[in-house]
Enzyme design. Structure first.
Site, PDB file in Angstrom:
ATOM      1  N   ALA A  83      15.779  12.593  -1.241  1.00 31.93           N
ATOM      2  CA  ALA A  83      16.086  14.027  -1.223  1.00 31.93           C
ATOM      3  C   ALA A  83      17.534  14.260  -0.789  1.00 31.93           C
ATOM      4  O   ALA A  83      18.277  14.980  -1.465  1.00 31.93           O
ATOM      5  CB  ALA A  83      15.110  14.750  -0.291  1.00 31.93           C
ATOM      6  N   ARG A  94      -7.974   7.732  -1.319  1.00 32.34           N
ATOM      7  CA  ARG A  94      -7.443   7.084  -0.115  1.00 32.34           C
ATOM      8  C   ARG A  94      -8.142   7.518   1.170  1.00 32.34           C
ATOM      9  O   ARG A  94      -8.492   6.691   2.005  1.00 32.34           O
ATOM     10  CB  ARG A  94      -5.957   7.426   0.028  1.00 32.34           C
ATOM     11  CG  ARG A  94      -5.081   6.740  -0.977  1.00 32.34           C
ATOM     12  CD  ARG A  94      -3.637   7.180  -0.826  1.00 32.34           C
ATOM     13  NE  ARG A  94      -2.793   6.458  -1.783  1.00 32.34           N
ATOM     14  CZ  ARG A  94      -1.484   6.636  -1.905  1.00 32.34           C
ATOM     15  NH1 ARG A  94      -0.853   7.506  -1.125  1.00 32.34           N
ATOM     16  NH2 ARG A  94      -0.780   5.948  -2.785  1.00 32.34           N
ATOM     17  N   HIS A 115       0.803   6.477   6.749  1.00 28.13           N
ATOM     18  CA  HIS A 115       1.698   6.176   5.648  1.00 28.13           C
ATOM     19  C   HIS A 115       2.640   7.328   5.302  1.00 28.13           C
ATOM     20  O   HIS A 115       3.805   7.128   5.000  1.00 28.13           O
ATOM     21  CB  HIS A 115       0.813   5.825   4.450  1.00 28.13           C
ATOM     22  CG  HIS A 115       1.542   5.592   3.180  1.00 28.13           C
ATOM     23  ND1 HIS A 115       2.575   4.695   3.100  1.00 28.13           N
ATOM     24  CD2 HIS A 115       1.405   6.129   1.956  1.00 28.13           C
ATOM     25  CE1 HIS A 115       3.038   4.700   1.860  1.00 28.13           C
ATOM     26  NE2 HIS A 115       2.360   5.568   1.154  1.00 28.13           N
ATOM     27  N   ARG A 146      -1.580  13.825  -0.298  1.00 30.94           N
ATOM     28  CA  ARG A 146      -0.625  13.600  -1.378  1.00 30.94           C
ATOM     29  C   ARG A 146      -1.158  12.566  -2.367  1.00 30.94           C
ATOM     30  O   ARG A 146      -1.737  11.568  -1.961  1.00 30.94           O
ATOM     31  CB  ARG A 146       0.718  13.116  -0.805  1.00 30.94           C
ATOM     32  CG  ARG A 146       1.756  12.854  -1.873  1.00 30.94           C
ATOM     33  CD  ARG A 146       3.071  12.381  -1.304  1.00 30.94           C
ATOM     34  NE  ARG A 146       2.991  11.125  -0.590  1.00 30.94           N
ATOM     35  CZ  ARG A 146       2.855   9.931  -1.155  1.00 30.94           C
ATOM     36  NH1 ARG A 146       2.752   9.818  -2.463  1.00 30.94           N
ATOM     37  NH2 ARG A 146       2.802   8.850  -0.408  1.00 30.94           N
TER      38      ARG A 146
END
Lengths: 638, 250
Positions: free
Chosen positions: A44, A330, A401, A435
């Site tokens: 970014a 996950r 993570h 995510r």
């Protein structure tokens, strides 16, 4: 204070294009008079710095590493999503938008996510033009794979080093602007405070990590691109230096912090091997495509896995989730592993791991095929554990993570402090409560290349008529003095506890009570433990060395001080959210068969916390999430 | 499990770039063979802090062998004895009980010591700034599939692009040459169509900057390739020399 996300009106699919065309422009002559500070040089930060310098702004970029190329984006393995539909499998901007908002368990904004999907294709074009060596087909076109359980192949990749190649692309664009004199690069500089003038972000205080100088930098706007805060857990897959300090200093100066308790725990990591361990290593979740996960059906079984007969193995994911088996998302795979280990069935010396077994895969498709698919991961595992995964099942355990929470930003990516922007993982905006794989790289580059350089104009176009701020303003001197006093207080504190040992204590509290599953009782207990830890830290921390040389302990001390305060906020946020959604699993809110139970009626909001200083409790503000296009549904993987 | 190790570490200690440095011995007992080499240093540093001494400064970040931060010679070899492995991924089971292990910083004039094992590698950034990029502004790119690149070429470009910029090649070269690092970037772009328009200027600028930074010349001993943790090939140096020759002759 009312949170205004400034979502443009109009149809979802036209919002961004229409808005971009109506954004105020800053003329080339005026751009040359505008200074912008960008903190962090990962995907970014580097992409934003390069793009804004190309546009004509004067950029000052900062990173704490010794080179901008070392930011932790470099470690991303899997890939980057883009709605190109190159594979002709029916992918579209809408599908990528829908998968992302559903994957986030309906806790993100429709308009932001749609824009992310919309610009995803441009990212691939830009990276290819920079010479990023993506994987290719024999015909010369770009290759794709499917990732993270979606039904289309939209993930672009460069072997298992996609993050590295994308970051080196952004770093090369940044390097070009440095050589052209449009970016001043400050390496080995850590932002240690944000400077506000009349309520607007007008600069930073940075510490030169090599000689310890406290330096003052003024600008017309400040952009944070400082990554996630997974290291609040001490053990995570983040880099050792990844920290929340820049975001946290901004938070304490008035930037609100959203959804801090949304942290992603990845199921396939190499387990902790001992007390000395400071960092965990992730292995791509593609391993679950062919590996079978199991533990012994006997408690405390210390036998070698080869001595445990088939009849005494519990393939618990296949047992609990017959439809998806080892391929559940996950969060579900992670929680199930923790459940077995907590119940005493875990494998290995520590009992804190489960087996990931390729024996059946090797028997059915042959060792060569398994090696072709997973060889590099097997090699990595062997390098770290000294065990041969072709013969002995791997042992895995979940690890922290990625953090979905972060600084609250509006549609322009501006925080609640005018002139302060947050991009990439350090903002909260696109991933909701969970995510999807290969979406972190996409968001970092979307924000940096294609969103912020335009939206920052909404703020800077109003700044051109104002007097230029310089670093001789008293606000800079005050902030500098405060930083300097704090550094002295660390070094003169006559304590006995190392920073590392206090960080480990924090990690234990967070992992045990605010980790993969949470409950009110433990969270309340954790709140007290954090309070005690904070007292211990300030009374008993021991920081060796001097302030005017490289001093890693001094750097860590200030980061851990901020992590402790963040930990407190994460626990408060987890306590407030009386529902289970995405990565946030509250044990009180589950279905009869142990699945997450969302409560859209009461919790369809972004929790946004306002800091009220060290003595007072933070205040919760709620940004209501509105769904005009999609209809939230419950997930099921049975 | 495996037996614990008793080791002696001989570590280079140097307070700052302009101070005198020397080796200091530390004995380490009961070392878990599953520790990584950097975790060994972590454990030693915790002990030093508790004993009121200054911990050893060393660069490290990702600890997954990809960021290129960690940089140290272990028993005279960059990143230690295991091929294709960075110091952060080197585990203690490669050592034997009773070993004495010498740890020192990269030794090169162009990488001045900052403190102990940490050196200043900003010369590498300046070399990239001199031309290690394709000049393409954000937003001006054609469609990703507009320029087909055959799989073999893409693979070769990737192999060159895999460099992590750690500086092991410089450290292991008797001439402190940066040729492997510089050539990897030149070679990546020379293989790709995107790199062609600026190829000539790129190789001239980057080689000039490499010389200006004080790195030595390549005499083809191959120590760089042998110690490179990412297996960057010396073929890249041939490519760089060829491109350089083409550039000065055309």
């Amino acid at each position: 204070m009312k949170l205004d996300a400034k979502i443009p009106s109009g149809d979802l699919s036209n919002k961004w294009v229409d808005y971009r065309s109506s954004l105020p422009l800053v003329s080339p002559a005026n751009k040359q008079r505008q200074d912008v500070i960008i903190v962090g040089t990962g995907l970014a930060g580097a992409s934003a710095a390069a793009s804004m310098a190309e546009m004509g702004y004067n950029v000052k970029a900062f990173c704490f590493q010794d080179s901008p190329r070392r930011a932790h984006s470099i470690a991303a393995q899997g890939g980057i999503n883009a709605a190109k539909n190159y594979q002709n499998d029916g992918d579209s901007v809408y599908r990528l938008f829908y998968d992302t908002i559903k994957g986030g368990d309906y806790r993100s904004r429709e308009a932001n996510v749609y824009r992310l999907a919309e610009v995803s294709g441009n990212i691939i074009d830009q990276c290819v033009a920079q010479g990023v060596p993506f994987a290719r087909e024999y015909g010369g076109t770009l290759d794709n794979r499917s990732f993270g359980g979606v039904q289309v192949s939209r993930t672009f990749y460069a072997r298992g080093q996609t993050g590295q190649q994308l970051l080196l692309g952004a770093y090369s664009a940044l390097s070009r602007q440095i050589s052209l004199g449009k970016v001043e690069m400050y390496t080995k500089h850590e932002m240690v405070d944000l400077v506000l003038i009349d309520g607007h972000a007008k600069g930073i205080i940075a510490r030169n990590l090599v000689n310890g100088n406290i330096e003052k930098y003024a600008a017309n706007a400040v952009v944070l691109a400082t990554g996630g805060y997974g290291n609040v857990y001490y053990l995570s897959t983040n880099a050792m230096g990844s920290n929340v300090t820049a975001s946290w200093k901004a938070h304490k100066k008035g930037a609100m912090f959203s959804n801090p308790c949304f942290t992603q725990i990845h199921p396939t990591c190499i387990p902790v091997s001992g007390e000395y361990q400071s960092k965990l290593t992730l292995m791509s979740e593609s391993l679950r495509n062919d590996g079978r996960i199991w533990v012994s059906s006997k408690k405390g079984d210390k036998r070698h896995p080869s001595e445990i007969p088939e009849s005494e193995r519990d393939y618990y994911l296949e047992r609990r989730y017959p439809a998806f088996g080892n391929l559940v998302p996950r969060d579900i795979a992670s929680r199930a592993a923790k459940e077995r280990c907590d119940a005493g069935f875990g494998a290995g010396e520590t009992g804190q791991s489960v087996y990931l077994d390729f024996e059946d895969a090797i028997n059915s498709m042959g060792k060569d095929t398994v090696a072709a698919r997973y060889g590099n991961l097997f090699d990595m595992y062997a390098k770290i554990t000294d065990e041969n995964p072709y013969k002995t099942p791997m042992r895995i355990y979940p690890a922290v993570h990625y953090t979905m929470g972060g600084l609250w930003v509006d549609y322009n990516l501006m925080t609640t402090i005018p002139g302060l922007f947050a991009i990439g993982e350090c903002n909260f905006s696109d991933h909701g409560a969970n995510r999807l794989g290969a979406s972190a790289l996409m968001q970092g580059l979307a924000d940096g290349y294609f969103v912020l350089p335009y939206t920052i104009g909404t703020y800077l176009s109003n700044e051109i008529n104002k007097d230029k701020v310089t670093n001789s303003d008293s606000a800079f001197k005050d902030a500098e003095k405060e930083v300097s006093n704090k550094i002295d207080s660390y070094l003169t504190n006559d304590g006995k506890r190392t920073v590392e040992s206090l960080h480990k204590d924090l990690g234990q509290i967070m992992w045990n009570h605010c980790g993969m599953s949470r409950n009110k009782k433990d969270l309340s207990k954790a709140l007290n433990e954090i309070k005690e830890l904070k007292n211990t830290f300030w009374s008993d921390v021991k920081v060796p060395g001097k302030k005017d040389t490289l001093n890693a302990e001094l750097e860590k001390a200030d980061r851990v001080a901020d992590f402790i305060e963040l930990g407190d906020l994460m626990i408060r946020d987890a306590l407030d959210r009386n529902e289970s959604c995405g990565a946030h699993f509250r044990e009180e809110y589950q279905t009869d068969d142990g699945e997450a139970m969302r409560d859209d009626k009461n919790f369809s909001y972004v929790s946004t916390w306002e800091n009220k200083g060290d003595k007072a409790e933070p205040i919760l503000h709620k940004e209501k999430l509105l769904f005009d296009t999609v209809t939230p549904t419950q997930r099921s993987y049975k | 499990m495996s037996n614990k190790l008793n080791l002696t570490l001989k570590v280079w200690r140097q307070e700052s770039s302009d101070s005198h440095g020397d080796f200091v011995d530390y004995s380490m007992e009961g070392v878990n063979p599953h520790m990584s080499f950097l975790e060994l240093l972590d454990v030693l540093n915790e002990r030093l802090i508790t004993e009121g001494m200054d911990p050893i400064a060393f660069e490290h970040d990702c600890r997954e062998g990809i960021c290129g931060s960690c940089a140290m010679s272990i028993n005279g070899e960059a990143h230690g004895p295991v091929k294709s492995t960075t110091a952060c991924q080197l585990h203690m089971f490669h050592f034997n009980d009773g070993d004495t292990i010498t740890v020192e910083p990269w030794r090169a004039k162009s990488f001045p010591v900052i403190k102990d094992l940490a050196v200043d590698r900003s010369a590498f950034d300046r070399i990239i700034q001199s031309g290690g990029y394709v000049s393409v502004n954000t937003g001006s790119a054609p469609d990703g599939n507009a320029i087909p690149i055959d799989k073999e070429t893409a693979t070769m470009a990737f192999d060159a692009a895999a460099c992590i910029g750690c500086g092991a090649c410089v450290s292991s070269c008797k001439n402190s040459s940066a040729s492997l690092f510089v050539s990897a970037k030149i070679s990546q772009f020379s293989k790709l169509p995107q790199g062609q328009p600026e190829q000539k200027q790129r190789v001239l600028s980057m080689v000039a900057q490499m010389d200006k930074e004080g790195f030595g010349h390549c005499t083809n001993t191959g120590a760089c390739e042998a110690t490179c943790p990412k297996d960057i090939s010396m073929d890249n140096i041939s490519t760089m020399n060829k491109e350089y020759l083409k550039a000065i002759l055309s």
